[in-house]
Write a protein that holds these residues in place. Sequence first.
Motif, PDB file in Angstrom:
ATOM      1  N   SER A   1      -8.122  15.143  54.545  1.00  0.00           N
ATOM      2  CA  SER A   1      -9.096  15.351  53.491  1.00  0.00           C
ATOM      3  C   SER A   1      -9.572  14.038  52.890  1.00  0.00           C
ATOM      4  O   SER A   1      -8.837  13.054  52.855  1.00  0.00           O
ATOM      5  N   TYR A   2     -10.812  14.036  52.410  1.00  0.00           N
ATOM      6  CA  TYR A   2     -11.351  12.940  51.611  1.00  0.00           C
ATOM      7  C   TYR A   2     -11.526  13.476  50.198  1.00  0.00           C
ATOM      8  O   TYR A   2     -12.074  14.577  50.008  1.00  0.00           O
ATOM      9  N   TRP A   3     -11.106  12.727  49.203  1.00  0.00           N
ATOM     10  CA  TRP A   3     -11.035  13.243  47.837  1.00  0.00           C
ATOM     11  C   TRP A   3     -12.391  13.631  47.253  1.00  0.00           C
ATOM     12  O   TRP A   3     -12.469  14.490  46.391  1.00  0.00           O
ATOM     13  N   ARG A   4     -13.489  13.035  47.715  1.00  0.00           N
ATOM     14  CA  ARG A   4     -14.801  13.376  47.168  1.00  0.00           C
ATOM     15  C   ARG A   4     -15.552  14.405  48.003  1.00  0.00           C
ATOM     16  O   ARG A   4     -16.675  14.767  47.682  1.00  0.00           O
ATOM     17  N   SER A   5     -14.954  14.891  49.063  1.00  0.00           N
ATOM     18  CA  SER A   5     -15.614  15.848  49.934  1.00  0.00           C
ATOM     19  C   SER A   5     -15.597  17.244  49.317  1.00  0.00           C
ATOM     20  O   SER A   5     -14.537  17.804  49.043  1.00  0.00           O
TER      21      SER A   5
ATOM     22  N   SER B   1     -13.725  19.648  51.517  1.00  0.00           N
ATOM     23  CA  SER B   1     -12.269  19.517  51.356  1.00  0.00           C
ATOM     24  C   SER B   1     -11.801  20.225  50.096  1.00  0.00           C
ATOM     25  O   SER B   1     -10.746  20.872  50.096  1.00  0.00           O
ATOM     26  N   TRP B   2     -12.584  20.127  49.029  1.00  0.00           N
ATOM     27  CA  TRP B   2     -12.227  20.827  47.789  1.00  0.00           C
ATOM     28  C   TRP B   2     -12.139  22.333  48.026  1.00  0.00           C
ATOM     29  O   TRP B   2     -11.226  22.997  47.543  1.00  0.00           O
TER      30      TRP B   2
ATOM     31  N   ARG C   1      -8.918  23.194  49.808  1.00  0.00           N
ATOM     32  CA  ARG C   1      -7.780  23.088  48.885  1.00  0.00           C
ATOM     33  C   ARG C   1      -7.734  24.272  47.928  1.00  0.00           C
ATOM     34  O   ARG C   1      -6.672  24.827  47.652  1.00  0.00           O
TER      35      ARG C   1
ATOM     36  N   ILE D   1      -1.173  16.901  52.293  1.00  0.00           N
ATOM     37  CA  ILE D   1      -2.479  16.264  52.419  1.00  0.00           C
ATOM     38  C   ILE D   1      -2.317  14.909  53.076  1.00  0.00           C
ATOM     39  O   ILE D   1      -1.434  14.134  52.708  1.00  0.00           O
TER      40      ILE D   1
ATOM     41  N   PRO E   1      -4.705  11.800  53.417  1.00  0.00           N
ATOM     42  CA  PRO E   1      -6.025  11.308  53.019  1.00  0.00           C
ATOM     43  C   PRO E   1      -6.709  10.540  54.146  1.00  0.00           C
ATOM     44  O   PRO E   1      -6.086   9.761  54.856  1.00  0.00           O
TER      45      PRO E   1
ATOM     46  N   SER F   1     -10.078   8.133  54.551  1.00  0.00           N
ATOM     47  CA  SER F   1     -11.140   7.435  53.843  1.00  0.00           C
ATOM     48  C   SER F   1     -12.392   7.403  54.704  1.00  0.00           C
ATOM     49  O   SER F   1     -12.355   6.975  55.861  1.00  0.00           O
TER      50      SER F   1
END
Length: 70
Positions: free
Chosen positions: A14-18, A21-22, A25, A37, A39, A41
Amino acid sequence: MSLSAAISKPILYSYWRSSCSWRVRIALNLKEIPYDIKPISLIKAGGEQHCNEYREVNAMEQVPALQIGE
């Protein structure tokens, strides 16, 4: 199938700003499915999703990817 493979948690790449991906989750949490997870980048080193290691997980080189079992 070994016992450890049967009880291993899914891995979410996952990428945190995707936003995609949200959504994955959120779905995993709503279903109370435990997961790990990893991560990825999309910025560092030209995008970690293009490295050979990640290409083995997702040949399309996109996030998210959910690995369940082996």
